[in-house]
Design an enzyme around this catalytic site. Structure first.
Site, short mmCIF file in Angstrom:
data_model
loop_
_atom_site.label_atom_id
_atom_site.label_comp_id
_atom_site.label_asym_id
_atom_site.label_seq_id
_atom_site.Cartn_x
_atom_site.Cartn_y
_atom_site.Cartn_z
N HIS A 58 0.65 -1.30 0.28
CA HIS A 58 -0.22 0.04 0.00
C HIS A 58 0.99 1.01 -0.08
O HIS A 58 1.75 1.69 0.48
CB HIS A 58 -1.23 0.21 1.21
CG HIS A 58 -1.79 1.31 1.11
ND1 HIS A 58 -1.15 2.28 1.81
CD2 HIS A 58 -2.77 1.24 1.17
CE1 HIS A 58 -2.22 3.22 2.41
NE2 HIS A 58 -3.33 2.77 1.10
N ASN A 71 8.58 2.30 9.94
CA ASN A 71 7.45 2.12 8.93
C ASN A 71 6.66 3.06 9.52
O ASN A 71 5.88 4.06 8.35
CB ASN A 71 6.37 1.39 8.67
CG ASN A 71 5.48 1.22 7.01
OD1 ASN A 71 3.73 0.88 7.71
ND2 ASN A 71 5.71 1.66 6.29
N ASN A 112 1.52 3.32 1.84
CA ASN A 112 1.60 4.08 3.28
C ASN A 112 3.29 3.47 3.79
O ASN A 112 2.94 3.52 5.16
CB ASN A 112 0.91 4.21 3.67
CG ASN A 112 -0.56 3.75 4.30
OD1 ASN A 112 0.31 2.38 4.70
ND2 ASN A 112 -0.78 3.60 5.16
N LYS A 113 2.99 1.81 3.10
CA LYS A 113 4.07 1.50 3.45
C LYS A 113 5.57 1.50 3.15
O LYS A 113 5.97 1.97 2.07
CB LYS A 113 3.49 -0.38 2.84
CG LYS A 113 2.40 -0.98 3.60
CD LYS A 113 2.42 -1.03 4.93
CE LYS A 113 1.45 -1.21 6.17
NZ LYS A 113 -0.12 -0.02 5.14
N ASN A 114 6.27 0.68 3.19
CA ASN A 114 8.13 0.93 3.29
C ASN A 114 8.00 1.21 1.17
O ASN A 114 9.46 1.47 0.44
CB ASN A 114 9.00 -0.52 4.00
CG ASN A 114 8.71 -0.07 5.11
OD1 ASN A 114 8.65 1.24 5.40
ND2 ASN A 114 9.25 -1.06 6.05
#
Ligand SMILES: Cc1ncc(COP(=O)(O)O)c(C=O)c1O
Length: 373
Positions: free
Chosen positions: A181, A284, A183-185
């Site tokens: 997604h 994260n 907003n992940k790393n």
């Protein structure tokens, strides 16, 4: 003058990514194809060569993982009351029962003593969620699972790049699922991966992620089970390939920003920061817990005051057993005090690879000012 808005999460997509996407769009092959295969191979190399399959989300990967383990009605899955909603939802969706246990603080790792106490003849798997900064004790987790013959499905959505004793999460153990997604790393827009210990189970994922289809030697298709559709597109995989090439740089930036948070976060009596003890952890999120019960402002007021200064925040996460779904399973407020405390006190501060140390200083100064009233 209003300072520029600071998102709490944000992807970094460079000009090369746009070129790579453009090339895929012009290639006449935009759904699952060579880019998906290339990203699966590149990820697998980072997971010690273990079979790796891409799907449309980590949530989908969890559902497929549960199905591959044969988990369904009548089965129990022991999981933490402190996690994102997907763990609970997918266990319920496959017809099994989530058996919640508490987390330990400050790491938020699943409480292994409570896991052991929750095992019944119906238990089929343990589904822990890893949080940034400090993993659950993986040696103890897998020893426990082996002793009781349980599968382990690690929710590793937040910890791509974290290591246990020098080995990458996903590079050992049973099954791990990752999220891409935005907003992940690293991101593929929406997307996820499942890493498995066995090629046979990876073949089962191939069936589970694409209509239950098995290809027959005569070129026709059979359907061997009623499965959904979770295959990633080559457009997404092209983004993922470029993101993976940049991942170590993103992780280094995130780690430097977190070091700055630890240095600059204001001293607030009763606040709890994440642990930073364990080596080689990816970051994260940076979630702090604030003692709103004893503060002049509640969480909404603090978050609104930050938002007024252009600083977006999140909540990671509400305690699962206190949701309507969780209460419907027979759980109640008071069952898991640590998970509930996280649910009440947590604030996720901005952290992403496009931020600078000055952004962290701005967040810390704003928190100090707001809390001081
Ligand atoms: C801990 C955790 N697990 C799973 C997920 C689900 O990821 P996805 O959005 O890829 O389904 C998330 C997403 O935020 C998450 O934070």
């Amino acid at each position: 003058m209003q300072a520029s808005p600071l998102n709490f999460a944000q992807p970094v997509l460079d000009a090369q990514t746009i070129q790579d996407v453009s090339a895929v769009l012009q290639s006449n092959w935009i759904a699952t194809g060579p880019k998906v295969a290339a990203l699966e191979a590149a990820l697998s190399a980072r997971f010690g060569g273990r079979p790796t399959r891409l799907l449309t989300s980590a949530t989908g990967a969890m559902e497929v993982a549960l199905r591959v383990c044969g988990i369904g009605p009548g089965d129990e899955v022991i999981t933490s009351a402190q996690s994102f909603f997907s763990t609970m939802n997918m266990i319920v969706k496959v017809g099994a029962r989530p058996v919640f246990v508490d987390c330990v603080l400050p790491s938020r790792a699943i409480d292994l003593a409570q896991v052991e106490a929750a095992i019944t003849p119906r238990s089929k798997a343990i589904m822990p969620t890893h949080f940034p900064g400090s993993l659950v004790d993986m040696d103890a987790l897998y020893a426990l699972a082996r002793r009781h013959g349980l599968r382990v499905i690690e929710d590793a959505a937040l910890v791509q790049g974290s290591c246990w004793n020098g080995q990458a999460v996903g590079g050992f153990g049973d099954i791990a699922t990752f999220s891409f997604h935005p907003n992940k790393n690293m991101t593929t827009i929406e997307g996820g991966a499942i890493v498995l210990a066995s090629e046979d189970e990876a073949k089962r994922v191939d069936i589970e992620r694409f209509h239950g289809i098995a290809r027959l030697p005569d070129g026709t298709r059979d359907v061997v089970a009623a499965c959904g559709k979770f295959n990633m597109s080559d457009v997404s995989a092209a983004i993922g390939l470029r993101q993976l090439a940049q991942l170590d740089g993103f992780l280094a930036t995130r780690a430097a920003l977190v070091a700055r948070y630890f240095e600059r976060f204001p001293a607030i009596a009763g606040a709890m920061l994440p642990p930073r003890g364990m080596a080689r952890q990816s970051w994260n999120m940076f979630c702090v817990m604030l003692p709103f019960e004893t503060m002049a402002l509640d969480r909404k007021q603090v978050r609104d005051a930050l938002q007024q200064r252009g600083i977006a925040t999140g909540i990671s996460y509400e305690a699962l057993h206190t949701t309507t779904l969780g209460r419907g399973l027979g759980y109640a407020e008071g069952d898991f005090p640590n998970a509930e405390r996280v649910g009440r006190q947590t604030v996720t501060l901005p952290l992403h690879a496009a931020m600078t140390a000055a952004d962290v200083d701005r967040v810390c100064a704003a928190v100090a000012q707001i809390v001081a009233g």
